[in-house]
Design a protein around this motif. Structure first.
Motif, PDB file in Angstrom:
ATOM      1  N   VAL A  20      42.435  27.482  73.133  1.00 28.76           N
ATOM      2  CA  VAL A  20      42.598  28.037  71.794  1.00 28.76           C
ATOM      3  C   VAL A  20      42.307  26.971  70.746  1.00 28.76           C
ATOM      4  O   VAL A  20      42.882  25.884  70.770  1.00 28.76           O
ATOM      5  N   SER A  69      33.894  34.597  65.983  1.00 27.26           N
ATOM      6  CA  SER A  69      34.911  35.503  65.457  1.00 27.26           C
ATOM      7  C   SER A  69      35.407  35.012  64.096  1.00 27.26           C
ATOM      8  O   SER A  69      35.316  33.821  63.785  1.00 27.26           O
ATOM      9  N   ARG A  89      38.332  34.496  63.154  1.00 26.78           N
ATOM     10  CA  ARG A  89      39.438  33.546  63.307  1.00 26.78           C
ATOM     11  C   ARG A  89      38.942  32.113  63.472  1.00 26.78           C
ATOM     12  O   ARG A  89      39.593  31.168  63.022  1.00 26.78           O
ATOM     13  N   TYR A  90      37.777  31.948  64.109  1.00 25.35           N
ATOM     14  CA  TYR A  90      37.319  30.597  64.427  1.00 25.35           C
ATOM     15  C   TYR A  90      36.065  30.169  63.677  1.00 25.35           C
ATOM     16  O   TYR A  90      35.581  29.058  63.874  1.00 25.35           O
ATOM     17  N   CYS A 119      35.561  24.962  66.793  1.00 24.05           N
ATOM     18  CA  CYS A 119      35.046  25.826  67.857  1.00 24.05           C
ATOM     19  C   CYS A 119      33.566  26.122  67.672  1.00 24.05           C
ATOM     20  O   CYS A 119      32.829  26.258  68.648  1.00 24.05           O
ATOM     21  N   ASP A 178      43.559  40.815  65.697  1.00 19.13           N
ATOM     22  CA  ASP A 178      43.727  39.378  65.919  1.00 19.13           C
ATOM     23  C   ASP A 178      42.533  38.572  65.398  1.00 19.13           C
ATOM     24  O   ASP A 178      42.536  37.348  65.454  1.00 19.13           O
ATOM     25  N   ARG A 179      41.503  39.278  64.906  1.00 17.31           N
ATOM     26  CA  ARG A 179      40.301  38.648  64.347  1.00 17.31           C
ATOM     27  C   ARG A 179      39.575  37.765  65.367  1.00 17.31           C
ATOM     28  O   ARG A 179      38.855  36.860  65.010  1.00 17.31           O
ATOM     29  N   THR A 180      39.767  38.085  66.627  1.00 16.93           N
ATOM     30  CA  THR A 180      39.127  37.343  67.719  1.00 16.93           C
ATOM     31  C   THR A 180      38.420  38.283  68.687  1.00 16.93           C
ATOM     32  O   THR A 180      37.242  38.093  68.987  1.00 16.93           O
ATOM     33  N   HIS A 181      39.142  39.258  69.185  1.00 15.63           N
ATOM     34  CA  HIS A 181      38.587  40.180  70.168  1.00 15.63           C
ATOM     35  C   HIS A 181      37.872  41.346  69.489  1.00 15.63           C
ATOM     36  O   HIS A 181      38.155  41.652  68.332  1.00 15.63           O
TER      37      HIS A 181
END
Length: 216
Positions: A98, A144, A146-147, A152, A193-196
């Motif tokens: 993460v 994503s 989030r990252y 990342c 979650d702003r990732t998946h």
């Protein structure tokens, strides 16, 4: 402890519907990006099944790693004994961790895949599958929300570059880039979650992969 129970719960729920039908010529394996939305019948494998009009195997699981993980949380183990014309794969995010803030990120990348695309856990897995007669579609990660803009981004760019070199070495390996169909600015393509991926995001990924598959 609560976080652990949440993770275990997600993994158990996402395990529902995993398996490889006898007639499947396409099998999906990997981590949560491919497994997400399975409970709703809207995972990448579900989208492929609808587009292709044929059975599609799915052994992907959240938290799965390429070079680590036990049992089905290890992506090579997911594919033990699997025979299919086409294997759709992703992986590496959970190995990197993460936030990609590990002190040994460069070493992890090297364990996954060398700069020449010939060595590491990913080329070893792909070579094993190719030795079984399968063709491989590797789905490279999107960025994503989030990252985006975090460390990342650089790590995943290195991974993409090395995967591109690997794919160029073998006509039986196709690299597709999920970022071609999902941009970090498209928030409706992502879960909360702003990732998946959201169901719409998984559907776009399925469309991208389906275009790389020949008709039966």
């Amino acid at each position: 402890m609560k976080q652990l129970f949440v993770i275990l719960g997600l993994t158990l729920m996402a395990a529902c519907g995993r398996g490889v039908p006898d007639a499947a010529r396409v099998v999906v394996a990997g981590d949560s990006v491919l497994a997400w939305n399975r409970i709703e019948g809207a995972s990448v494998a579900d989208g492929l099944r609808a587009r292709l009009g044929e059975p599609v195997g799915d052994v992907s699981l959240p938290l799965a790693q390429v070079a680590g993980g036990r049992g089905a949380l290890n992506i090579p183990t997911q594919l033990e004994g699997v025979q299919a014309d086409w294997i759709v794969l992703n992986g590496g995010a959970n190995d990197l961790g993460v936030g990609c803030g590990r002190d040994d990120t460069a070493a992890v990348l090297d364990r996954l895949i060398s700069s020449d695309g010939a060595r590491g856990a990913i080329p070893a897995l792909v070579a094993d599958l190719r030795g079984r007669g399968s063709r491989v579609i590797w789905a490279d990660y999107y960025t994503s929300p989030r990252y985006a803009g975090t460390p990342c981004a650089a790590s995943y760019q290195v991974l993409e570059t090395r995967l591109t070199v690997m794919a160029a070495r073998d006509d039986g390996v196709t690299l597709v880039d999920m970022e071609d169909v999902i941009a970090p600015s498209e928030l409706n393509m992502f879960d909360t979650d702003r990732t998946h991926p959201s169901p719409a995001g998984s559907d776009r990924i399925a469309g991208l992969i389906a275009r790389a598959l020949p008709p039966r």
